[in-house]
Design an enzyme around this catalytic site. Structure first.
Site, short mmCIF file in Angstrom:
data_model
loop_
_atom_site.label_atom_id
_atom_site.label_comp_id
_atom_site.label_asym_id
_atom_site.label_seq_id
_atom_site.Cartn_x
_atom_site.Cartn_y
_atom_site.Cartn_z
N ASP A 148 78.79 -15.42 45.12
CA ASP A 148 77.81 -15.92 44.15
C ASP A 148 77.25 -17.29 44.54
O ASP A 148 76.04 -17.47 44.63
CB ASP A 148 78.47 -15.98 42.78
N VAL B 12 74.69 -15.00 39.57
CA VAL B 12 74.24 -13.95 40.49
C VAL B 12 75.19 -12.76 40.45
O VAL B 12 74.76 -11.61 40.45
CB VAL B 12 74.09 -14.50 41.92
N ASP B 13 76.48 -13.03 40.43
CA ASP B 13 77.45 -11.94 40.32
C ASP B 13 77.19 -11.08 39.09
O ASP B 13 77.15 -9.84 39.17
CB ASP B 13 78.87 -12.51 40.22
N ASN B 14 77.07 -11.72 37.95
CA ASN B 14 76.92 -10.97 36.70
C ASN B 14 75.59 -10.23 36.64
O ASN B 14 75.54 -9.07 36.22
CB ASN B 14 77.09 -11.92 35.51
#
EC number: 2.8.3.-
Length: 394
Positions: free
Chosen positions: A146, A174-176
Site C-alpha cells: 500500500d 490503496v489496499d482497501n
C-alpha cells in the site's frame, strides 16, 4: 417474518483464496459476507498478517491487519512448493467457482496453479488476480504494498507536511480500495458467467486503483503540455515525528542526498537486506531495531540512522539499487510526474473520449477482464439529452 438464516446472494459458491495481508483478504471477506464459502490457503504457520499486531492497554496484542478481513473463512495450511500440496490445490480448485491470488506475476504459473492449469480442469472457474503494478511489462512485476504504491501513484505529495516531506497516508487506503474493486470485479465475472456462460480471468492492479482514485486530479495533467521527467523534491530541514502504533517499520519517506525516497522493509528478511545494502549491517544486531515492534517504538532513532546512511546517494540511485535487490522502494511522485512515468504508460490507464476538437483524455476504471474490454468511450450526455427516449408517454 424474516427467517433466522435468510438466503444470501453467494450461497453455494466456493472461493479458493490464496491472498494475504489486506487487499486480497478484504475481497474474500466481501464474498464471505455475501454468502460464499471462502477457503483461505496459508503457508504452514499461517500468513504473515497474523503476526502484525497493535498493543492496546489492558489486553493482548491484536492482529489488526488480519482479524477484520478473515471473518468466517476456512483455513488450510500447505507448502505450495511441494507436489502433494499442488495436487491438493488442484483437487480443491476443481470444486471452486472462484480463485483469488495476489502473488507476484508468474508465481502461480511456476507452481502449476496458473489460470491455464486450473481452467483446463475446471472450465467454469473464474480466476481473479491482484498485483501491485499489473505485470504488463518491465516496470510491472515488482513487489509492492500500500505505502509504496500510493507514493508511486502520486498520493503522498498533494498535501506534504509543513517541512515538505511527502505525507504518508495513515491507513491502508490503496489496499482497501483494491480489495473492494477486486470483489466488485469477481461479482461482475460471476454475473457474466451465469448470464453468458463465460468464465473470465480478472486482473486488478493496486497501482491502477490508486490512479483511478485520483482520476479528477490526473485529468488536469493529461490534457495539457507534457511535464518534466520525475525528479525528487529538494530536501528541507525536516522535524521528527512520533513513532507509529503499528509494528511495520521502516515504512515511511526518508531523506536522501537530494530528496525523499519511500521505503517499506518491515518484513525481517527485507529489513536485514536493507541494512546491508545501505552499508549498515550493524543495525541488524542493534537491540533498538531487532524486531518490528522495537523499530516502531524507537522510530525517531531508526529514522536518524537510516537517513544518515541514505545521505550517501541520491533518491534515484537508491530506488534503482533497492528495487534491483527485490526491496519495495520508490520516489514519491507528484500528479504531474505520475502521468509521464513508464509504468503509467505500460498499464494503459487512459482513454480518449469524444471526437475531434472535443476529445479529452480520462482515466479508465481499473478492473480488466480476459473476455472483453471494460471501457466505454462515448462522451457524457448533455443534460436531458435522452428525455424523449425515456420520458415520453407510451
Amino acid at each position: 417474518m424474516p427467517t433466522s438464516n435468510p438466503a444470501k446472494p453467494l450461497d453455494g459458491f466456493r472461493v479458493l483464496d490464496f491472498t494475504q495481508n489486506v487487499a486480497g483478504p478484504l475481497a474474500g471477506q466481501v464474498l464471505v459476507d455475501l454468502g460464499a464459502e471462502v477457503i483461505k490457503v496459508e503457508a504452514p504457520g499461517g500468513e504473515a498478517a497474523r503476526q502484525i499486531t497493535s498493543v492496546l492497554p489492558g489486553r493482548p496484542p491484536l492482529a489488526t491487519y488480519f482479524l477484520p478481513n478473515n471473518r468466517g473463512k476456512k483455513s488450510v495450511t500447505v507448502d505450495l512448493t511441494t507436489e502433494q500440496a499442488k495436487q491438493q490445490m488442484l483437487r480443491l480448485a476443481d470444486t471452486a467457482d472462484v480463485v483469488l491470488e495476489a502473488f507476484r506475476p508468474g508465481t502461480m504459473e511456476k507452481l502449476g496453479l496458473g489460470p491455464d492449469d486450473l481452467r483446463s480442469r475446471n472450465p467454469n472457474l473464474i480466476y481473479a488476480r491482484l498485483t501491485a503494478y499489473g505485470g504488463n511489462g518491465p516496470h510491472g512485476s515488482r513487489p509492492g504494498i500500500d505505502l509504496v504504491v500510493a507514493a508511486e501513484a502520486g498520493m503522498t505529495t498533494g498535501m506534504p507536511t509543513p517541512e515538505g516531506k511527502p505525507q504518508i497516508i495513515p491507513f491502508q487506503l490503496v489496499d482497501n480500495a483494491s480489495g473492494h474493486v477486486l470483489a466488485q470485479a469477481v461479482l461482475a465475472a460471476l454475473l457474466h458467467r451465469e448470464r453468458n456462460g463465460v468464465a473470465d480471468v480478472v486482473q486488478v492492479a493496486m497501482y491502477d486503483v490508486a490512479v483511478g482514485l485520483q482520476a479528477n486530479q490526473l485529468m488536469m495533467h493529461l490534457n495539457r503540455a507534457a511535464s518534466d521527467q520525475p525528479k525528487p523534491e529538494p530536501a528541507p530541514k525536516a522535524k521528527r515525528r512520533k513513532g507509529v502504533g503499528f509494528a511495520t517499520q521502516p515504512s515511511d519517506a526518508f531523506r536522501t542526498a537530494d530528496g525523499y525516497i519511500v521505503i517499506s522493509a518491515y518484513v525481517p528478511k527485507h529489513w536485514q537486506k536493507l541494512c546491508y545494502l545501505i552499508g549498515r549491517p550493524d543495525l541488524v544486531e542493534d537491540q533498538r531495531f531487532a524486531e518490528q515492534r522495537s523499530r516502531s517504538i524507537n522510530y525517531a532513532e531508526l529514522t536518524a540512522e537510516l537517513e544518515l546512511a541514505l545521505a550517501s546517494k541520491t533518491a534515484t540511485e537508491w530506488v534503482q539499487l533497492l528495487q534491483a535487490n527485490g526491496l519495495m522502494a520508490c520516489l514519491a511522485h507528484t500528479w504531474k510526474q505520475v502521468v509521464d512515468t513508464p509504468l503509467f504508460a505500460e498499464n494503459d490507464l487512459t482513454l480518449e473520449v469524444g471526437r475531434g476538437a472535443d476529445t479529452i483524455t480520462v482515466i479508465r476504471t481499473p478492473a480488466r477482464y480476459a473476455s472483453f474490454r471494460a471501457v466505454v468511450t462515448d462522451p457524457p450526455p448533455t443534460a436531458g439529452e435522452h428525455n424523449a427516449v425515456f420520458l415520453a408517454r407510451p
